[in-house]
Design a protein around this motif. Sequence first.
Motif, PDB file in Angstrom:
ATOM      1  N   THR A 174      50.452  31.931  41.077  1.00 13.99           N
ATOM      2  CA  THR A 174      50.218  33.003  40.097  1.00 13.99           C
ATOM      3  C   THR A 174      51.372  34.000  40.129  1.00 13.99           C
ATOM      4  N   GLN A 207      44.747  33.294  35.103  1.00 13.56           N
ATOM      5  CA  GLN A 207      43.731  32.709  35.971  1.00 13.56           C
ATOM      6  C   GLN A 207      42.399  33.460  35.777  1.00 13.56           C
ATOM      7  N   ASP A 210      47.684  29.180  33.996  1.00 18.86           N
ATOM      8  CA  ASP A 210      47.333  29.304  35.409  1.00 18.86           C
ATOM      9  C   ASP A 210      45.929  28.730  35.605  1.00 18.86           C
TER      10      ASP A 210
HETATM   11 MG   LIG Z   1      46.638  31.738  41.406  1.00 18.79          MG
END
Ligand SMILES: [Mg+2]
Lengths: 233, 300
Positions: free
Chosen positions: A50, A94, A169
Motif C-alpha cells: 500500500t 484498500q 490495492d
Molecule cells: Mg496494503
Amino acid sequence: MPKRRQGQDVIDFEDVTFGYGDTPLLAGVSLHLAPGSFHFLTGPSGAGKTTLLRLCYADLTPDQGHVALFGQDTRAMSRDDVALARRRIGVVHQDQKFLDHLPLAENLALPLTVSGQPGPSETDLAELLRWVGLEAQAEALPPALSGGERQRAALARAIIMSPEIILADEPTGNVDWEMSLRLLRLIVELNRMGKTILIATHDLNLIRTAKQQVQARVLRISNRQLHQAGADL
Amino acid sequence: MSRLRALLLLIAGDKQADRVVPPTGFTARLTVFAAAAMAFLVVFALAFSMATGRLAERWGSSLAQSSTIRVSAPEGQLDTQVIAVMDILRTTPGIADARVITDDEQRALLEPWFGPDLPLDTLPLPRLIAVTETPEGYDSAGLRARLAGEAPGAVLDDHTRWRVPLVRAAGRMRTLGLVAMGLIAATTAAMITLAASAALAANAEVIRVLRLVGARDAYIVRAFVRRFTLRALAGAAAGTALAMLAIALLPRAETAGGFLTGLGFVGLGWLWPLAIPPLAGLVAFLATRRAAFVTLKETR
Ligand SMILES: [Mg+2]
Ligand SMILES: Nc1ncnc2c1ncn2[C@@H]1O[C@H](COP(=O)(O)OP(=O)(O)OP(=O)(O)O)[C@@H](O)[C@H]1O
C-alpha cells in the motif's frame, strides 16, 4: 501537460527509500512502469505494498531518491499538479474511501464532479454499475454496502474517468472467485485498451489466471526491496 | 484578483460542490446565531455613533456664536457703559469680534413675543453686545472682573461655553462606538474561523477523499466557504433587520435634544445598517477561506 522524460514511463521510481518513522520500509527501490504495461505487486502483509502505491499517486513522497509521475518529480509538484495528475490515475484503495453521505451513484461520479466535468450519462453509469454487479445499489449509501460491494464500487469509480493508469490495492480481497474473475476480465480489457495496470494482491490464483490472458510481470516486496518474481508463479 | 474571482465563483454557486461536503448541523447553527447577534450589536453601535456624532455637531455649531454681554443702566449712563464695555473687549485677549446689537435687530428678536410695533425707545431695555471668541477662547473670570470694575451694569452671559467638554465627550463616545464596531467585527471573524475550523476538522476524511479523486484545493475551499458565507449573510441580515426594527420602535423625543432620545437613524442614515450583512458575508468569506487553506495543508 507535464513533460515526459526520455523513458516515457508513466511511473518511475529511482532508488527510492521511504519509512514512516526512522527505519525505512522501502530501501533503494527502483520501478519503471511503461505505458500499457501490466504488473502485479505481492509480498507479505506489512511489507509495504500500500505504501508503494501511495508513493505512486503522490500521497507520500520518498525520503531519498525520486518518484516521477508522468515524468514529473512528485516532490516538486504543486498541490494543483498533484490534483491534475490524480485525474489521470484511477485508484482502488484498500479501504475504498467513499463519501458516506452520498449515494453510490454520486460516489462513482465523484472524480468527474470534482474535475468540473459533466456527470456520466445515465446509460454509461448503468452499464458501469451492471459490470460490477451493483445496478440495484445505485442509490444505497456506502456504509450500507457489503465489503465486496464496496470493493467493486471502488473499481468502478477508479475507471470512470478512463484514466491512463489504474492502481488497485487488493481489488479482489473481499469478493468470491467468480466475481474476482469478472473484475479481472474488466481490468484485462482496460489494459488491452492501453491502460497501465498495477495491482497489489495476495491472491496467487488471480495472478496465475491473469498471466494466461495478458503479459503480466510480478513484483514482490521482501526485505525492503522490490524483486522480479520468477516464472514459477 | 484571484480573491475576487473566488468570490464571484462563490456567488455563482455549484450544487454538486455543495453536496460533496456533508451537512454540518451544529457549526451551521452557531454561525447563523453568531452572525445574527453580532449584526444586532453592530446596528446599535452604529446608531450610538451616529447619534453622538449628531449631538457633537449640534452642540458644536451653537458654540460658534458664543457669548453675549447685557448692559442695563439708568438712562444717560447706558451709552457710556456700552462704550466702556467695547473698550474692554477690544483689549481682552481671545475676543475675535464684538458688536452692539442694533435696535432693528433687537426688535426682530423681540417680535415673536411682543409684536412688530414695539416702541423700543420707551422701554428700559438692556443693550446687547454679541461677542465672538477666537478658537483659543478668553478668560471669562478675568473679563467679568474687569466689567464689574468699569461697567457695573454689564453682565457677561456665556451659557453656551459649558458645553465645550460635552462636545469633546460626544466626539470621544463616537470614537468608542467605532471601536466597538471594530471589536464586534473581529469577534465575528474569530467565531466564524472557529466554527469553520471545527467543520473542516470534522470533515478531514471527506477532504482526504476529495483530494484523492483529484479535487483541487480551490474546489474544496469553495464548498466550505460558500456555506459559511451564506450562513453569515443570512444570520447578519436577520440580526440587522431585528435591530433596525427595534430602533424604529424606540419612543421618540427628538425635540428634547437629550442624549438617549436621539438614538436612532435619521434620513439616509437608515441606509448604513444595510451594509452590515454584506460585510458580515465578506468577513466570513475571508475567515473561512483562510481556515480552509490552513487545514488543507495537512492532507496532500
Ligand atoms: Mg496494503
Ligand atoms: N500511516 C502510517 N504510519 C505509520 N506506519 C504505517 C502507516 N501506514 C502503514 N504503516 C506501516 O508500514 C508497514 C507497511 O504498511 P503497508 O500498508 O504498506 O503494508 P501492505 O504491504 O499493504 O500490507 P497488507 O498486505 O496488509 O495490506 C506496516 O508495518 C504498517 O504498520
